[in-house]
Design a protein around this motif. Sequence first.
Motif, PDB file in Angstrom:
ATOM      1  N   PHE A 160       0.769  -1.232   0.000  1.00 57.00           N
ATOM      2  CA  PHE A 160       0.000   0.000   0.000  1.00 57.00           C
ATOM      3  C   PHE A 160       0.807   1.292   0.000  1.00 57.00           C
ATOM      4  CE2 PHE A 160      -3.025  -3.085   1.792  1.00 57.00           C
ATOM      5  CZ  PHE A 160      -4.000  -2.971   0.816  1.00 57.00           C
ATOM      6  N   LEU A 161       2.067   1.270   0.371  1.00 59.34           N
ATOM      7  CA  LEU A 161       2.852   2.505   0.415  1.00 59.34           C
ATOM      8  C   LEU A 161       3.683   2.645  -0.853  1.00 59.34           C
ATOM      9  CD1 LEU A 161       4.197   2.575   4.063  1.00 59.34           C
ATOM     10  CD2 LEU A 161       2.335   3.898   3.089  1.00 59.34           C
ATOM     11  N   PRO A 162       3.437   3.688  -1.632  1.00 59.70           N
ATOM     12  CA  PRO A 162       4.245   3.863  -2.835  1.00 59.70           C
ATOM     13  C   PRO A 162       5.692   4.198  -2.476  1.00 59.70           C
ATOM     14  CG  PRO A 162       2.489   5.499  -2.726  1.00 59.70           C
ATOM     15  CD  PRO A 162       2.416   4.686  -1.492  1.00 59.70           C
ATOM     16  N   VAL A 163       6.615   3.678  -3.188  1.00 61.24           N
ATOM     17  CA  VAL A 163       8.068   3.852  -3.108  1.00 61.24           C
ATOM     18  C   VAL A 163       8.630   3.359  -1.769  1.00 61.24           C
ATOM     19  CG1 VAL A 163       9.989   5.449  -3.338  1.00 61.24           C
ATOM     20  CG2 VAL A 163       7.963   5.786  -4.726  1.00 61.24           C
ATOM     21  N   ILE A 164       8.058   3.730  -0.644  1.00 61.14           N
ATOM     22  CA  ILE A 164       8.518   3.231   0.652  1.00 61.14           C
ATOM     23  C   ILE A 164       8.249   1.729   0.733  1.00 61.14           C
ATOM     24  CG2 ILE A 164       8.202   3.416   3.156  1.00 61.14           C
ATOM     25  CD1 ILE A 164       7.474   6.340   2.703  1.00 61.14           C
ATOM     26  N   GLY A 165       7.261   1.255  -0.021  1.00 61.11           N
ATOM     27  CA  GLY A 165       6.940  -0.164  -0.062  1.00 61.11           C
ATOM     28  C   GLY A 165       8.093  -1.017  -0.557  1.00 61.11           C
ATOM     29  N   LEU A 166       8.963  -0.452  -1.373  1.00 55.44           N
ATOM     30  CA  LEU A 166      10.150  -1.199  -1.808  1.00 55.44           C
ATOM     31  C   LEU A 166      11.023  -1.566  -0.615  1.00 55.44           C
ATOM     32  CD1 LEU A 166      11.159   0.829  -4.984  1.00 55.44           C
ATOM     33  CD2 LEU A 166      10.321  -1.512  -4.921  1.00 55.44           C
ATOM     34  N   ILE A 167      11.222  -0.613   0.275  1.00 51.74           N
ATOM     35  CA  ILE A 167      12.074  -0.844   1.443  1.00 51.74           C
ATOM     36  C   ILE A 167      11.405  -1.822   2.411  1.00 51.74           C
ATOM     37  CG2 ILE A 167      13.162   0.276   3.423  1.00 51.74           C
ATOM     38  CD1 ILE A 167      13.223   2.842   1.618  1.00 51.74           C
ATOM     39  N   THR A 168      10.116  -1.591   2.698  1.00 60.68           N
ATOM     40  CA  THR A 168       9.434  -2.471   3.643  1.00 60.68           C
ATOM     41  C   THR A 168       9.273  -3.885   3.082  1.00 60.68           C
ATOM     42  OG1 THR A 168       7.235  -1.787   2.880  1.00 60.68           O
ATOM     43  CG2 THR A 168       8.197  -0.578   4.733  1.00 60.68           C
ATOM     44  N   GLY A 169       9.109  -4.000   1.784  1.00 59.96           N
ATOM     45  CA  GLY A 169       9.005  -5.326   1.171  1.00 59.96           C
ATOM     46  C   GLY A 169      10.292  -6.118   1.288  1.00 59.96           C
ATOM     47  N   ILE A 170      11.402  -5.469   1.031  1.00 57.48           N
ATOM     48  CA  ILE A 170      12.703  -6.144   1.138  1.00 57.48           C
ATOM     49  C   ILE A 170      12.970  -6.554   2.585  1.00 57.48           C
ATOM     50  CG2 ILE A 170      15.194  -5.783   0.930  1.00 57.48           C
ATOM     51  CD1 ILE A 170      14.528  -4.002  -1.533  1.00 57.48           C
ATOM     52  N   ILE A 171      12.655  -5.666   3.525  1.00 58.22           N
ATOM     53  CA  ILE A 171      12.853  -5.987   4.939  1.00 58.22           C
ATOM     54  C   ILE A 171      11.966  -7.156   5.354  1.00 58.22           C
ATOM     55  CG2 ILE A 171      12.560  -5.121   7.293  1.00 58.22           C
ATOM     56  CD1 ILE A 171      13.371  -2.357   6.205  1.00 58.22           C
ATOM     57  N   ALA A 172      10.719  -7.169   4.897  1.00 57.81           N
ATOM     58  CA  ALA A 172       9.794  -8.251   5.253  1.00 57.81           C
ATOM     59  C   ALA A 172      10.279  -9.591   4.711  1.00 57.81           C
ATOM     60  CB  ALA A 172       8.394  -7.949   4.732  1.00 57.81           C
ATOM     61  N   ILE A 173      10.802  -9.605   3.499  1.00 57.86           N
ATOM     62  CA  ILE A 173      11.308 -10.855   2.927  1.00 57.86           C
ATOM     63  C   ILE A 173      12.517 -11.355   3.707  1.00 57.86           C
ATOM     64  CG2 ILE A 173      12.439 -11.848   0.896  1.00 57.86           C
ATOM     65  CD1 ILE A 173      10.536 -10.201  -0.819  1.00 57.86           C
ATOM     66  N   ILE A 174      13.411 -10.449   4.070  1.00 64.09           N
ATOM     67  CA  ILE A 174      14.591 -10.840   4.838  1.00 64.09           C
ATOM     68  C   ILE A 174      14.183 -11.402   6.200  1.00 64.09           C
ATOM     69  CG2 ILE A 174      16.635  -9.941   6.027  1.00 64.09           C
ATOM     70  CD1 ILE A 174      16.946  -7.991   3.648  1.00 64.09           C
ATOM     71  N   PHE A 175      13.278 -10.702   6.893  1.00 65.56           N
ATOM     72  CA  PHE A 175      12.822 -11.166   8.202  1.00 65.56           C
ATOM     73  C   PHE A 175      12.152 -12.525   8.100  1.00 65.56           C
ATOM     74  CE2 PHE A 175      12.286  -6.793  10.479  1.00 65.56           C
ATOM     75  CZ  PHE A 175      13.647  -6.604  10.399  1.00 65.56           C
ATOM     76  N   ALA A 176      11.286 -12.695   7.106  1.00 66.72           N
ATOM     77  CA  ALA A 176      10.553 -13.956   6.967  1.00 66.72           C
ATOM     78  C   ALA A 176      11.497 -15.111   6.653  1.00 66.72           C
ATOM     79  CB  ALA A 176       9.489 -13.826   5.886  1.00 66.72           C
ATOM     80  N   ASN A 177      12.429 -14.896   5.744  1.00 66.55           N
ATOM     81  CA  ASN A 177      13.353 -15.977   5.378  1.00 66.55           C
ATOM     82  C   ASN A 177      14.232 -16.387   6.554  1.00 66.55           C
ATOM     83  OD1 ASN A 177      12.383 -16.215   2.773  1.00 66.55           O
ATOM     84  ND2 ASN A 177      13.907 -14.822   1.917  1.00 66.55           N
ATOM     85  N   ARG A 178      14.764 -15.412   7.276  1.00 66.70           N
ATOM     86  CA  ARG A 178      15.615 -15.742   8.420  1.00 66.70           C
ATOM     87  C   ARG A 178      14.828 -16.454   9.512  1.00 66.70           C
ATOM     88  NH1 ARG A 178      19.472 -10.468   9.287  1.00 66.70           N
ATOM     89  NH2 ARG A 178      20.698 -10.756   7.396  1.00 66.70           N
ATOM     90  N   SER A 179      13.611 -15.992   9.755  1.00 64.93           N
ATOM     91  CA  SER A 179      12.819 -16.591  10.821  1.00 64.93           C
ATOM     92  C   SER A 179      12.341 -17.987  10.454  1.00 64.93           C
ATOM     93  CB  SER A 179      11.623 -15.696  11.136  1.00 64.93           C
ATOM     94  OG  SER A 179      12.070 -14.460  11.635  1.00 64.93           O
ATOM     95  N   LEU A 180      11.981 -18.213   9.207  1.00 67.54           N
ATOM     96  CA  LEU A 180      11.527 -19.542   8.797  1.00 67.54           C
ATOM     97  C   LEU A 180      12.654 -20.564   8.858  1.00 67.54           C
ATOM     98  CD1 LEU A 180       9.097 -18.745   5.866  1.00 67.54           C
ATOM     99  CD2 LEU A 180       8.532 -19.825   8.041  1.00 67.54           C
ATOM    100  N   LYS A 181      13.895 -20.130   8.637  1.00 62.24           N
ATOM    101  CA  LYS A 181      15.033 -21.057   8.706  1.00 62.24           C
ATOM    102  C   LYS A 181      15.313 -21.495  10.146  1.00 62.24           C
ATOM    103  CE  LYS A 181      17.552 -19.391   4.688  1.00 62.24           C
ATOM    104  NZ  LYS A 181      18.732 -18.653   4.234  1.00 62.24           N
ATOM    105  N   THR A 182      15.104 -20.583  11.083  1.00 65.63           N
ATOM    106  CA  THR A 182      15.529 -20.871  12.457  1.00 65.63           C
ATOM    107  C   THR A 182      14.400 -21.252  13.399  1.00 65.63           C
ATOM    108  OG1 THR A 182      15.339 -18.540  13.076  1.00 65.63           O
ATOM    109  CG2 THR A 182      17.467 -19.293  12.250  1.00 65.63           C
ATOM    110  N   THR A 183      13.167 -21.051  12.994  1.00 64.72           N
ATOM    111  CA  THR A 183      12.062 -21.258  13.929  1.00 64.72           C
ATOM    112  C   THR A 183      11.608 -22.715  13.974  1.00 64.72           C
ATOM    113  OG1 THR A 183       9.930 -20.423  14.622  1.00 64.72           O
ATOM    114  CG2 THR A 183      10.200 -20.762  12.290  1.00 64.72           C
ATOM    115  N   GLU A 184      11.162 -23.096  15.131  1.00 64.22           N
ATOM    116  CA  GLU A 184      10.544 -24.408  15.312  1.00 64.22           C
ATOM    117  C   GLU A 184       9.176 -24.200  15.954  1.00 64.22           C
ATOM    118  OE1 GLU A 184      13.235 -26.863  17.472  1.00 64.22           O
ATOM    119  OE2 GLU A 184      14.791 -26.686  15.955  1.00 64.22           O
ATOM    120  N   ASP A 185       8.517 -23.110  15.565  1.00 64.62           N
ATOM    121  CA  ASP A 185       7.226 -22.739  16.136  1.00 64.62           C
ATOM    122  C   ASP A 185       6.095 -23.538  15.506  1.00 64.62           C
ATOM    123  OD1 ASP A 185       8.186 -20.858  17.939  1.00 64.62           O
ATOM    124  OD2 ASP A 185       8.221 -19.288  16.425  1.00 64.62           O
ATOM    125  N   THR A 186       4.899 -23.213  15.927  1.00 62.56           N
ATOM    126  CA  THR A 186       3.708 -23.889  15.420  1.00 62.56           C
ATOM    127  C   THR A 186       3.441 -23.487  13.974  1.00 62.56           C
ATOM    128  OG1 THR A 186       2.253 -22.120  16.169  1.00 62.56           O
ATOM    129  CG2 THR A 186       2.719 -23.904  17.739  1.00 62.56           C
TER     130      THR A 186
END
Length: 86
Positions: free
Chosen positions: A20-46
Amino acid sequence: MEEKRYSPSGTLALGILAIFLPVIGLITGIIAIIFANRSLKTTEDTEAIKALYLGGRVCAIIGLCYQGLFVLYLIFIIALAISMPY
């Protein structure tokens, strides 16, 4: 050394902001992908928590595609404006 875990709801929020955020969405999208990938590799959650990470990653990918098209559209409009005679 223990890997840092990121908030699943924060990752989802960043992914939604990428849509939903123009141009700033590029930054938040990249951060979200990095956070998700790192967390999915290390998590053993539900599965519910993993689903939030995946949802954030999917929203971020959709947002990045949308933002990329938006930037291409802006470049096209600027190129047209420059090339038109006055």
